[in-house]
Design an enzyme around this catalytic site. Structure first.
Site, PDB file in Angstrom:
ATOM      1  N   PHE A 149       6.679   5.579   1.218  1.00  0.00           N
ATOM      2  CA  PHE A 149       7.178   4.307   0.676  1.00  0.00           C
ATOM      3  C   PHE A 149       6.903   3.130   1.595  1.00  0.00           C
ATOM      4  O   PHE A 149       6.891   1.989   1.156  1.00  0.00           O
ATOM      5  CB  PHE A 149       8.695   4.415   0.414  1.00  0.00           C
ATOM      6  CG  PHE A 149       9.524   4.277   1.672  1.00  0.00           C
ATOM      7  CD1 PHE A 149       9.824   3.029   2.188  1.00  0.00           C
ATOM      8  CD2 PHE A 149       9.983   5.400   2.359  1.00  0.00           C
ATOM      9  CE1 PHE A 149      10.566   2.890   3.356  1.00  0.00           C
ATOM     10  CE2 PHE A 149      10.712   5.277   3.520  1.00  0.00           C
ATOM     11  CZ  PHE A 149      10.996   4.014   4.022  1.00  0.00           C
ATOM     12  N   LYS A 173      -1.209   9.866  -5.758  1.00  0.00           N
ATOM     13  CA  LYS A 173       0.211  10.048  -6.151  1.00  0.00           C
ATOM     14  C   LYS A 173       1.013   9.219  -5.153  1.00  0.00           C
ATOM     15  O   LYS A 173       1.354   9.683  -4.071  1.00  0.00           O
ATOM     16  CB  LYS A 173       0.580  11.534  -6.077  1.00  0.00           C
ATOM     17  CG  LYS A 173       1.756  11.965  -6.935  1.00  0.00           C
ATOM     18  CD  LYS A 173       3.077  11.280  -6.650  1.00  0.00           C
ATOM     19  CE  LYS A 173       3.737  11.691  -5.349  1.00  0.00           C
ATOM     20  NZ  LYS A 173       4.913  10.825  -5.016  1.00  0.00           N
ATOM     21  N   GLU A 176       7.215   7.489  -5.110  1.00  0.00           N
ATOM     22  CA  GLU A 176       7.983   7.182  -6.326  1.00  0.00           C
ATOM     23  C   GLU A 176       8.971   6.040  -6.060  1.00  0.00           C
ATOM     24  O   GLU A 176       9.537   5.492  -7.001  1.00  0.00           O
ATOM     25  CB  GLU A 176       8.721   8.446  -6.806  1.00  0.00           C
ATOM     26  CG  GLU A 176       9.750   9.033  -5.843  1.00  0.00           C
ATOM     27  CD  GLU A 176       9.141   9.903  -4.726  1.00  0.00           C
ATOM     28  OE1 GLU A 176       7.958   9.724  -4.407  1.00  0.00           O
ATOM     29  OE2 GLU A 176       9.890  10.741  -4.176  1.00  0.00           O
ATOM     30  N   SER A 226       6.872  12.232   5.907  1.00  0.00           N
ATOM     31  CA  SER A 226       7.753  12.793   6.929  1.00  0.00           C
ATOM     32  C   SER A 226       7.227  14.141   7.443  1.00  0.00           C
ATOM     33  O   SER A 226       6.378  14.770   6.801  1.00  0.00           O
ATOM     34  CB  SER A 226       9.149  12.979   6.334  1.00  0.00           C
ATOM     35  OG  SER A 226       9.051  13.840   5.221  1.00  0.00           O
ATOM     36  N   CYS A 281       5.919   3.677  10.970  1.00  0.00           N
ATOM     37  CA  CYS A 281       5.647   4.892  11.746  1.00  0.00           C
ATOM     38  C   CYS A 281       5.213   4.555  13.156  1.00  0.00           C
ATOM     39  O   CYS A 281       5.195   5.415  14.019  1.00  0.00           O
ATOM     40  CB  CYS A 281       4.568   5.723  11.061  1.00  0.00           C
ATOM     41  SG  CYS A 281       3.004   4.852  11.043  1.00  0.00           S
ATOM     42  N   GLU A 381      13.733  11.050  14.268  1.00  0.00           N
ATOM     43  CA  GLU A 381      13.135   9.764  13.879  1.00  0.00           C
ATOM     44  C   GLU A 381      14.194   9.041  13.051  1.00  0.00           C
ATOM     45  O   GLU A 381      14.548   9.498  11.953  1.00  0.00           O
ATOM     46  CB  GLU A 381      11.886  10.015  13.029  1.00  0.00           C
ATOM     47  CG  GLU A 381      11.236   8.737  12.566  1.00  0.00           C
ATOM     48  CD  GLU A 381      10.066   8.972  11.608  1.00  0.00           C
ATOM     49  OE1 GLU A 381      10.149   9.858  10.741  1.00  0.00           O
ATOM     50  OE2 GLU A 381       9.067   8.245  11.735  1.00  0.00           O
TER      51      GLU A 381
HETATM   52  P1  NAD Z   1       8.342  11.499   2.427  1.00  0.00           P
HETATM   53  O1  NAD Z   1       7.775  12.629   3.217  1.00  0.00           O
HETATM   54  O2  NAD Z   1       9.724  11.602   1.916  1.00  0.00           O
HETATM   55  O3  NAD Z   1       7.417  11.204   1.130  1.00  0.00           O
HETATM   56  C1  NAD Z   1       6.033  11.029   1.250  1.00  0.00           C
HETATM   57  C2  NAD Z   1       5.355  11.512  -0.029  1.00  0.00           C
HETATM   58  O4  NAD Z   1       5.585  12.913  -0.182  1.00  0.00           O
HETATM   59  C3  NAD Z   1       5.882  10.838  -1.296  1.00  0.00           C
HETATM   60  O5  NAD Z   1       4.784  10.542  -2.132  1.00  0.00           O
HETATM   61  C4  NAD Z   1       6.782  11.899  -1.910  1.00  0.00           C
HETATM   62  O6  NAD Z   1       6.819  11.853  -3.316  1.00  0.00           O
HETATM   63  C5  NAD Z   1       6.165  13.199  -1.454  1.00  0.00           C
HETATM   64  N1  NAD Z   1       7.169  14.262  -1.249  1.00  0.00           N
HETATM   65  C6  NAD Z   1       8.456  14.101  -0.858  1.00  0.00           C
HETATM   66  N2  NAD Z   1       9.071  15.312  -0.748  1.00  0.00           N
HETATM   67  C7  NAD Z   1       8.145  16.236  -1.074  1.00  0.00           C
HETATM   68  C8  NAD Z   1       8.169  17.665  -1.145  1.00  0.00           C
HETATM   69  N3  NAD Z   1       9.269  18.368  -0.851  1.00  0.00           N
HETATM   70  N4  NAD Z   1       7.029  18.294  -1.510  1.00  0.00           N
HETATM   71  C9  NAD Z   1       5.904  17.608  -1.797  1.00  0.00           C
HETATM   72  N5  NAD Z   1       5.833  16.255  -1.758  1.00  0.00           N
HETATM   73  C10 NAD Z   1       6.940  15.566  -1.394  1.00  0.00           C
HETATM   74  O7  NAD Z   1       8.158  10.183   3.341  1.00  0.00           O
HETATM   75  P2  NAD Z   1       8.706   8.713   3.095  1.00  0.00           P
HETATM   76  O8  NAD Z   1      10.176   8.700   3.300  1.00  0.00           O
HETATM   77  O9  NAD Z   1       8.150   8.164   1.841  1.00  0.00           O
HETATM   78  O10 NAD Z   1       7.987   7.938   4.297  1.00  0.00           O
HETATM   79  C11 NAD Z   1       8.550   7.820   5.590  1.00  0.00           C
HETATM   80  C12 NAD Z   1       7.924   8.814   6.541  1.00  0.00           C
HETATM   81  O11 NAD Z   1       6.505   8.618   6.589  1.00  0.00           O
HETATM   82  C13 NAD Z   1       8.403   8.627   7.974  1.00  0.00           C
HETATM   83  O12 NAD Z   1       8.651   9.880   8.542  1.00  0.00           O
HETATM   84  C14 NAD Z   1       7.223   7.940   8.666  1.00  0.00           C
HETATM   85  O13 NAD Z   1       7.125   8.159  10.055  1.00  0.00           O
HETATM   86  C15 NAD Z   1       6.076   8.583   7.956  1.00  0.00           C
HETATM   87  N6  NAD Z   1       4.870   7.782   8.084  1.00  0.00           N
HETATM   88  C16 NAD Z   1       3.914   8.236   8.938  1.00  0.00           C
HETATM   89  C17 NAD Z   1       2.767   7.499   9.131  1.00  0.00           C
HETATM   90  C18 NAD Z   1       1.700   7.968  10.078  1.00  0.00           C
HETATM   91  O14 NAD Z   1       0.615   7.408  10.048  1.00  0.00           O
HETATM   92  N7  NAD Z   1       1.941   8.961  10.901  1.00  0.00           N
HETATM   93  C19 NAD Z   1       2.590   6.298   8.428  1.00  0.00           C
HETATM   94  C20 NAD Z   1       3.600   5.878   7.552  1.00  0.00           C
HETATM   95  C21 NAD Z   1       4.738   6.642   7.387  1.00  0.00           C
END
Ligand code: NAD
Length: 496
Positions: A149, A173, A176, A226, A281, A381
């Site tokens: 997000f 994808k 959401e 994450s 991040c 984090e």
């Molecule tokens: P998230 O992991 O909750 O969601 C990311 C994506 O994964 C979304 O599209 C979501 O629909 C999908 N998803 C969620 N749960 C899932 C599951 N159980 N199985 C399969 N798909 C699933 O992350 P978020 O809250 O949207 O974003 C924040 C996180 O992203 C933080 O931890 C941040 O550090 C990380 N991030 C990392 C970088 C990097 O370059 N390392 C960059 C931006 C964000």
């Protein structure tokens, strides 16, 4: 209520799904749209259409593919303010920060415009008598992107422009929680001339992601999000013999040497820790002060206390709300945990609320000192506007602390001493290092190179590494005879 469309085969259509996820304005928690969890059939169509489009798109000359990116870059720039406004409405980011989110994505599109140069292979003439060897790089097929997000413009743009310019087709994808911005990016991509089926966008959560990971026609998966989800996606994708790059969570340290410029350090620490409500991040979440730093930390607190969260169009606001009530509840519970574990909360933003917008997901700037590595606020984090300060005696101790941390996304050192900076950049086990630069996110002619638990995979996002990730290398060994036709069978493996 607006149902967010999906993009399949060049058409923006309504999903037939009845399972919907609310998209909210984080400043009020009013529902502004609903994202459908696409049906199995729609997901199947998205992949099938991408597979079909690959047959022709992969044959389109590379300069023509690059020209689509040139038109796309132009359109993104023309619509920069409009995209940023939409992005602010669903993330709560300030307008300036939302523009930055879009701009850092435009820079990747500019990199994709260089595809003809980036896709050059290698050649050696005369590897044996009249034999030449040369290599081409060729696209993989259907690639998939799953995005978080916190950067709804930049991170989708890390992925599909680079994949598509290499000749692949793509299924995105997006998160959401803020799918409206990625849909606008997709509309402009079609307007730029991307043929039908080259980019498809579907919505949903874990079921849709898992279906993509298990789909036999998907060749490569790019993920940002994450740690637990990144680990799951990396394992599932690679178990299914797919190529995967998964960018995950972070805990970024900034080391402050006693000889650093105090004014520069303090202003940079404030912006890099609480900017974007700490939902970056590459946010600095741990400040490691070397030597006696009590006064510096007090001044830091005073400067942080002046930062006021606010609405996206309030130019005096330092940052906006967190993305959701769940995100806010998580941050508040970690702040409470920090207090219980004995850290000193010098500035507590738990009770902050914006008058008139009390139902928004606000958290004020928060600063802890006396933090130890065993505490949850150090280990987790937090992903909120919370900075932990730790004091150590030497640079060696600071390096050891950073290297013992399981994350390795980014770090920075503030110092006037070149030898200290050089020691730090050389010994620290983190993939992106800033020297007097707080958030060292590389421009797209380099790659975004997180390490350790911040990245699972081998080849990183954008830059030359993305070109390698989205292609296969084919190596050709060719002989064209003049009058030197060898006689008798060659029974060895040697070229002659
Ligand atoms: P998230 O992991 O909750 O969601 C990311 C994506 O994964 C979304 O599209 C979501 O629909 C999908 N998803 C969620 N749960 C899932 C599951 N159980 N199985 C399969 N798909 C699933 O992350 P978020 O809250 O949207 O974003 C924040 C996180 O992203 C933080 O931890 C941040 O550090 C990380 N991030 C990392 C970088 C990097 O370059 N390392 C960059 C931006 C964000």
């Amino acid at each position: 209520m607006q149902s967010v469309p999906i993009l399949i085969n060049g058409e923006f259509i309504s999903s037939k799904s009845t399972a919907m996820i609310d998209v909210t304005n984080p400043a009020t928690n009013e529902v502004i749209a609903q994202a459908p969890c696409v049906t199995d059939d729609e997901l199947e169509q998205a992949v099938a259409t991408a597979k079909e489009a690959f047959k022709t798109w992969s044959k389109v000359p590379v300069p023509e593919r690059a020209r689509v990116m040139m038109r796309y870059q132009q359109l993104l720039k023309e619509h920069h303010d409009e995209i940023a406004t939409l992005l602010a409405s669903e993330t709560g980011k300030t307008f300036a920060d939302a523009k930055g989110d879009v701009w850092r994505g435009i820079e990747v599109v500019e990199q994709a415009m260089n595809a003809p140069a980036l896709m050059m292979g290698e050649t050696v003439e005369n590897v044996a008598r009249n034999i030449d060897t040369y290599s081409y790089i060729q696209p993989l097929g259907v690639c998939v992107g799953i995005t978080p997000f916190n950067f709804p413009a930049m991170i989708p743009l890390w992925m599909f422009p680079m994949a598509v310019v290499c000749g692949n087709t793509f299924v995105l994808k997006p998160s959401e929680q803020d799918p409206l911005t990625p849909m606008r990016l997709a509309e402009l991509f079609i307007e730029a001339g991307a043929p039908k089926g080259v980019l498809n966008v579907i919505h949903g959560g874990k079921d849709q992601v898992n279906a993509l990971l298990n789909h036999e026609d998907v060749k490569a998966v790019s993920f940002v999000g994450s740690v637990p989800v990144g680990q799951h996606i990396y394992k599932t994708a690679t178990d299914n013999m797919k190529r995967a790059q998964c960018f995950a969570g972070a805990k970024n340290h900034s080391v402050i040497m006693p000889d650093a410029n105090k004014a520069q350090v303090l202003s940079n620490l404030v912006g890099s820790s609480v900017g974007a409500a700490g939902q970056r991040c590459m946010a600095i979440s741990v400040a490691v002060f070397v030597g006696d730093s009590k006064e510096w930390i007090e001044e830091l607190r005073d400067m942080m206390a002046k930062v006021r969260p606010g609405l996206w169009d309030d130019e005096s606001a330092g940052y906006g709300p967190l993305i959701s009530p769940q995100a806010k509840a998580r941050v508040l519970s970690l702040i409470e945990q920090g207090k219980k574990e004995g850290a000193t909360c010098m500035l507590d933003g738990s009770d902050f609320t914006l008058p008139g917008y009390e139902s928004g997901n606000w958290v004020g700037p928060t600063l802890f000192t006396d933090v130890t590595p065993e505490m949850e606020i150090y280990q987790q984090e937090i992903f909120g506007p919370v900075l932990c300060a730790i004091c150590v005696d030497t640079l060696e101790e600071a390096i050891e602390l950073v290297n013992n941390n399981p994350y390795g996304n980014g770090t920075s050192i503030f110092t006037a001493n070149g030898a200290a900076a050089r020691k730090y950049q050389s010994e620290v086990e983190v993939g992106q290092v800033g020297i007097n630069v707080p958030i060292p996110v590389p421009l797209p002619f380099f790659s975004f190179t997180g390490w350790k638990n911040s990245f699972y995979g081998d080849l990183h996002a954008y830059g030359k590494q993305a070109i390698r990730f989205y292609t296969e290398t084919k190596t050709i060994t060719a002989r064209w005879f003049e009058d030197d036709i060898p006689t008798g069978p060659n029974m060895t493996i040697n070229l002659r």
